[in-house]
Design a protein around this motif. Structure first.
Motif, PDB file in Angstrom:
ATOM      1  N   LEU A  66     -25.667  15.292  -8.832  1.00  0.00           N
ATOM      2  CA  LEU A  66     -26.538  15.315  -7.656  1.00  0.00           C
ATOM      3  C   LEU A  66     -27.848  16.064  -7.903  1.00  0.00           C
ATOM      4  O   LEU A  66     -28.635  16.251  -6.979  1.00  0.00           O
ATOM      5  N   HIS A  67     -28.073  16.502  -9.130  1.00  0.00           N
ATOM      6  CA  HIS A  67     -29.329  17.156  -9.513  1.00  0.00           C
ATOM      7  C   HIS A  67     -29.563  18.456  -8.753  1.00  0.00           C
ATOM      8  O   HIS A  67     -30.686  18.755  -8.328  1.00  0.00           O
ATOM      9  N   LYS A  68     -28.535  19.268  -8.593  1.00  0.00           N
ATOM     10  CA  LYS A  68     -28.706  20.551  -7.924  1.00  0.00           C
ATOM     11  C   LYS A  68     -29.113  21.604  -8.949  1.00  0.00           C
ATOM     12  O   LYS A  68     -28.385  21.861  -9.909  1.00  0.00           O
ATOM     13  N   LYS A 165     -34.917  26.770 -28.754  1.00  0.00           N
ATOM     14  CA  LYS A 165     -33.478  26.524 -28.714  1.00  0.00           C
ATOM     15  C   LYS A 165     -32.980  26.393 -27.280  1.00  0.00           C
ATOM     16  O   LYS A 165     -32.157  25.523 -26.970  1.00  0.00           O
ATOM     17  N   GLN A 166     -33.478  27.260 -26.394  1.00  0.00           N
ATOM     18  CA  GLN A 166     -33.057  27.206 -25.002  1.00  0.00           C
ATOM     19  C   GLN A 166     -33.556  25.926 -24.320  1.00  0.00           C
ATOM     20  O   GLN A 166     -32.833  25.303 -23.539  1.00  0.00           O
ATOM     21  N   ILE A 167     -34.796  25.544 -24.624  1.00  0.00           N
ATOM     22  CA  ILE A 167     -35.335  24.321 -24.028  1.00  0.00           C
ATOM     23  C   ILE A 167     -34.604  23.099 -24.563  1.00  0.00           C
ATOM     24  O   ILE A 167     -34.295  22.160 -23.816  1.00  0.00           O
ATOM     25  N   LEU A 168     -34.301  23.084 -25.874  1.00  0.00           N
ATOM     26  CA  LEU A 168     -33.536  21.982 -26.447  1.00  0.00           C
ATOM     27  C   LEU A 168     -32.151  21.904 -25.819  1.00  0.00           C
ATOM     28  O   LEU A 168     -31.663  20.806 -25.494  1.00  0.00           O
ATOM     29  N   PHE A 169     -31.515  23.058 -25.615  1.00  0.00           N
ATOM     30  CA  PHE A 169     -30.194  23.074 -24.997  1.00  0.00           C
ATOM     31  C   PHE A 169     -30.252  22.528 -23.572  1.00  0.00           C
ATOM     32  O   PHE A 169     -29.355  21.783 -23.149  1.00  0.00           O
ATOM     33  N   ALA A 170     -31.312  22.862 -22.838  1.00  0.00           N
ATOM     34  CA  ALA A 170     -31.469  22.348 -21.470  1.00  0.00           C
ATOM     35  C   ALA A 170     -31.610  20.829 -21.476  1.00  0.00           C
ATOM     36  O   ALA A 170     -31.021  20.134 -20.643  1.00  0.00           O
ATOM     37  N   VAL A 171     -32.382  20.298 -22.420  1.00  0.00           N
ATOM     38  CA  VAL A 171     -32.568  18.846 -22.510  1.00  0.00           C
ATOM     39  C   VAL A 171     -31.253  18.160 -22.877  1.00  0.00           C
ATOM     40  O   VAL A 171     -30.891  17.125 -22.301  1.00  0.00           O
ATOM     41  N   LEU A 172     -30.521  18.730 -23.817  1.00  0.00           N
ATOM     42  CA  LEU A 172     -29.265  18.105 -24.253  1.00  0.00           C
ATOM     43  C   LEU A 172     -28.221  18.103 -23.142  1.00  0.00           C
ATOM     44  O   LEU A 172     -27.555  17.093 -22.906  1.00  0.00           O
ATOM     45  N   VAL A 173     -28.085  19.231 -22.462  1.00  0.00           N
ATOM     46  CA  VAL A 173     -27.091  19.320 -21.390  1.00  0.00           C
ATOM     47  C   VAL A 173     -27.437  18.366 -20.250  1.00  0.00           C
ATOM     48  O   VAL A 173     -26.567  17.676 -19.709  1.00  0.00           O
ATOM     49  N   SER A 174     -28.706  18.306 -19.890  1.00  0.00           N
ATOM     50  CA  SER A 174     -29.116  17.458 -18.771  1.00  0.00           C
ATOM     51  C   SER A 174     -29.194  15.982 -19.135  1.00  0.00           C
ATOM     52  O   SER A 174     -29.481  15.152 -18.276  1.00  0.00           O
ATOM     53  N   SER A 175     -28.914  15.654 -20.402  1.00  0.00           N
ATOM     54  CA  SER A 175     -28.885  14.247 -20.831  1.00  0.00           C
ATOM     55  C   SER A 175     -27.457  13.722 -20.879  1.00  0.00           C
ATOM     56  O   SER A 175     -27.168  12.745 -21.580  1.00  0.00           O
ATOM     57  N   TYR A 176     -26.552  14.378 -20.163  1.00  0.00           N
ATOM     58  CA  TYR A 176     -25.137  14.014 -20.197  1.00  0.00           C
ATOM     59  C   TYR A 176     -24.887  12.574 -19.771  1.00  0.00           C
ATOM     60  O   TYR A 176     -23.890  11.950 -20.166  1.00  0.00           O
ATOM     61  N   PHE A 177     -25.791  11.998 -18.959  1.00  0.00           N
ATOM     62  CA  PHE A 177     -25.568  10.647 -18.444  1.00  0.00           C
ATOM     63  C   PHE A 177     -25.613   9.597 -19.548  1.00  0.00           C
ATOM     64  O   PHE A 177     -25.173   8.465 -19.347  1.00  0.00           O
ATOM     65  N   ILE A 196     -32.108   2.065 -16.403  1.00  0.00           N
ATOM     66  CA  ILE A 196     -31.668   2.906 -15.288  1.00  0.00           C
ATOM     67  C   ILE A 196     -31.098   4.228 -15.797  1.00  0.00           C
ATOM     68  O   ILE A 196     -31.381   5.305 -15.249  1.00  0.00           O
ATOM     69  N   ILE A 197     -30.310   4.168 -16.871  1.00  0.00           N
ATOM     70  CA  ILE A 197     -29.746   5.386 -17.462  1.00  0.00           C
ATOM     71  C   ILE A 197     -30.855   6.286 -17.986  1.00  0.00           C
ATOM     72  O   ILE A 197     -30.820   7.514 -17.791  1.00  0.00           O
ATOM     73  N   ASP A 198     -31.855   5.697 -18.630  1.00  0.00           N
ATOM     74  CA  ASP A 198     -32.973   6.494 -19.146  1.00  0.00           C
ATOM     75  C   ASP A 198     -33.742   7.172 -18.018  1.00  0.00           C
ATOM     76  O   ASP A 198     -34.147   8.335 -18.142  1.00  0.00           O
ATOM     77  N   ILE A 199     -33.954   6.462 -16.917  1.00  0.00           N
ATOM     78  CA  ILE A 199     -34.657   7.053 -15.769  1.00  0.00           C
ATOM     79  C   ILE A 199     -33.849   8.214 -15.193  1.00  0.00           C
ATOM     80  O   ILE A 199     -34.400   9.274 -14.859  1.00  0.00           O
ATOM     81  N   PHE A 200     -32.532   8.035 -15.079  1.00  0.00           N
ATOM     82  CA  PHE A 200     -31.675   9.096 -14.558  1.00  0.00           C
ATOM     83  C   PHE A 200     -31.703  10.305 -15.487  1.00  0.00           C
ATOM     84  O   PHE A 200     -31.742  11.463 -15.021  1.00  0.00           O
ATOM     85  N   VAL A 201     -31.692  10.074 -16.799  1.00  0.00           N
ATOM     86  CA  VAL A 201     -31.716  11.173 -17.764  1.00  0.00           C
ATOM     87  C   VAL A 201     -33.030  11.945 -17.681  1.00  0.00           C
ATOM     88  O   VAL A 201     -33.040  13.186 -17.696  1.00  0.00           O
ATOM     89  N   ASN A 205     -33.526  15.796 -16.748  1.00  0.00           N
ATOM     90  CA  ASN A 205     -34.242  16.738 -17.614  1.00  0.00           C
ATOM     91  C   ASN A 205     -35.258  17.552 -16.828  1.00  0.00           C
ATOM     92  O   ASN A 205     -35.368  18.776 -17.010  1.00  0.00           O
ATOM     93  N   ILE A 206     -35.997  16.885 -15.947  1.00  0.00           N
ATOM     94  CA  ILE A 206     -37.021  17.576 -15.158  1.00  0.00           C
ATOM     95  C   ILE A 206     -36.396  18.609 -14.237  1.00  0.00           C
ATOM     96  O   ILE A 206     -36.864  19.752 -14.137  1.00  0.00           O
ATOM     97  N   VAL A 207     -35.318  18.219 -13.540  1.00  0.00           N
ATOM     98  CA  VAL A 207     -34.648  19.150 -12.629  1.00  0.00           C
ATOM     99  C   VAL A 207     -34.073  20.338 -13.396  1.00  0.00           C
ATOM    100  O   VAL A 207     -34.170  21.492 -12.950  1.00  0.00           O
ATOM    101  N   ALA A 208     -33.496  20.068 -14.569  1.00  0.00           N
ATOM    102  CA  ALA A 208     -32.888  21.139 -15.355  1.00  0.00           C
ATOM    103  C   ALA A 208     -33.932  22.138 -15.838  1.00  0.00           C
ATOM    104  O   ALA A 208     -33.751  23.358 -15.710  1.00  0.00           O
ATOM    105  N   LEU A 209     -35.034  21.643 -16.379  1.00  0.00           N
ATOM    106  CA  LEU A 209     -36.073  22.543 -16.886  1.00  0.00           C
ATOM    107  C   LEU A 209     -36.742  23.311 -15.757  1.00  0.00           C
ATOM    108  O   LEU A 209     -37.008  24.509 -15.883  1.00  0.00           O
ATOM    109  N   LYS A 210     -37.004  22.625 -14.652  1.00  0.00           N
ATOM    110  CA  LYS A 210     -37.636  23.288 -13.516  1.00  0.00           C
ATOM    111  C   LYS A 210     -36.692  24.315 -12.896  1.00  0.00           C
ATOM    112  O   LYS A 210     -37.101  25.425 -12.537  1.00  0.00           O
TER     113      LYS A 210
END
Length: 228
Positions: A66-68, A165-177, A196-201, A205-210
């Motif tokens: 849900l992108h919380k 490393k932290q930013i890469l970890f955020a991108v990887l975790v938020s790319s779970y879809f 659609i999967i790429d758009i969701f990912v 990523n944006i929500v996770a980094l922000k």
């Protein structure tokens, strides 16, 4: 043992964060006895710092879908330690899985668009996948550089969450879809599903980094209050 506040010096040495406002906190809970804990409150927003400690894993997964932002803060700050060999190993394994899923996505997309089949010879097969893997590595390096530059330029850099490393970890975790690409091994989907999967990912990523970099406004407010 209630924590009423956190100074700027404590921010640099505190690993945990409040999932609501991103404010640093020394400990997430106080344990009286095995199975008997009391969740600590944030010194900034006065709410429970991390309620996910007492939640089932499915609640966390649903909130991630849900992108919380608070779910991502729990994962980045309170679930994993960003220091030591375990984090390095987790980062490497996650990055390899990320690349493999991207190679598979590229292969599925090319098969659906071109209507061709896999080459029969081993040499031709290795050549095709070698080209795909090279393209995936180059594309992801460019993407990660853009993400790193944009996050450092447009988002407030929080203490403990500023390095590559932290930013890469955020991108990887938020790319779970991306894991849902594996469903294409069983069922046939049109190429639009990949888009659609790429758009969701990307949105994840944006929500996770922000969400992971909202600490500085809270610290700034505290410093102003202390100055006044």
């Amino acid at each position: 043992m209630e924590i009423s506040g956190t100074t700027l010096e404590a921010q640099r040495t505190t690993d945990f964060r409040c999932v609501r406002c991103g404010f640093p906190i020394r400990t997430l809970y106080f344990q009286y006895s095995p199975g008997n804990i009391r969740l600590m409150k944030c010194g900034n927003c006065k709410a429970v710092a991390d309620g996910y400690i007492e939640c089932e894993i499915m609640i966390l997964i649903l909130d991630l879908i849900l992108h919380k932002p608070k779910a991502y803060r729990h994962v980045f700050y309170n679930l994993f330690s960003k220091e030591g060999a375990n984090f390095e190993s987790l980062l490497l394994k996650s990055f390899l899985a990320y690349l493999i899923l991207d190679v598979y996505k590229m292969w599925v997309f090319s098969m659906n668009e071109g209507g061709s089949s896999l080459p029969t010879g081993a040499k031709s097969l290795l050549l095709v996948f070698g080209k795909m893997f090279t393209g995936v590595i180059f594309g992801n390096l460019v993407f990660l550089w853009v993400v790193f530059y944009a996050s450092r330029k447009f988002l407030s850099a929080s203490a403990g969450f500023y390095g590559w490393k932290q930013i890469l970890f955020a991108v990887l975790v938020s790319s779970y879809f991306k894991i849902f690409l594996l469903a294409m091994m069983v069922w046939e989907f049109p190429s639009s599903v990949i888009v659609i999967i790429d758009i969701f990912v990307i949105s994840s990523n944006i929500v996770a980094l922000k969400g992971a970099k909202l600490l500085v406004p809270c610290v700034w407010q505290l410093s102003v209050q202390e100055f006044i």
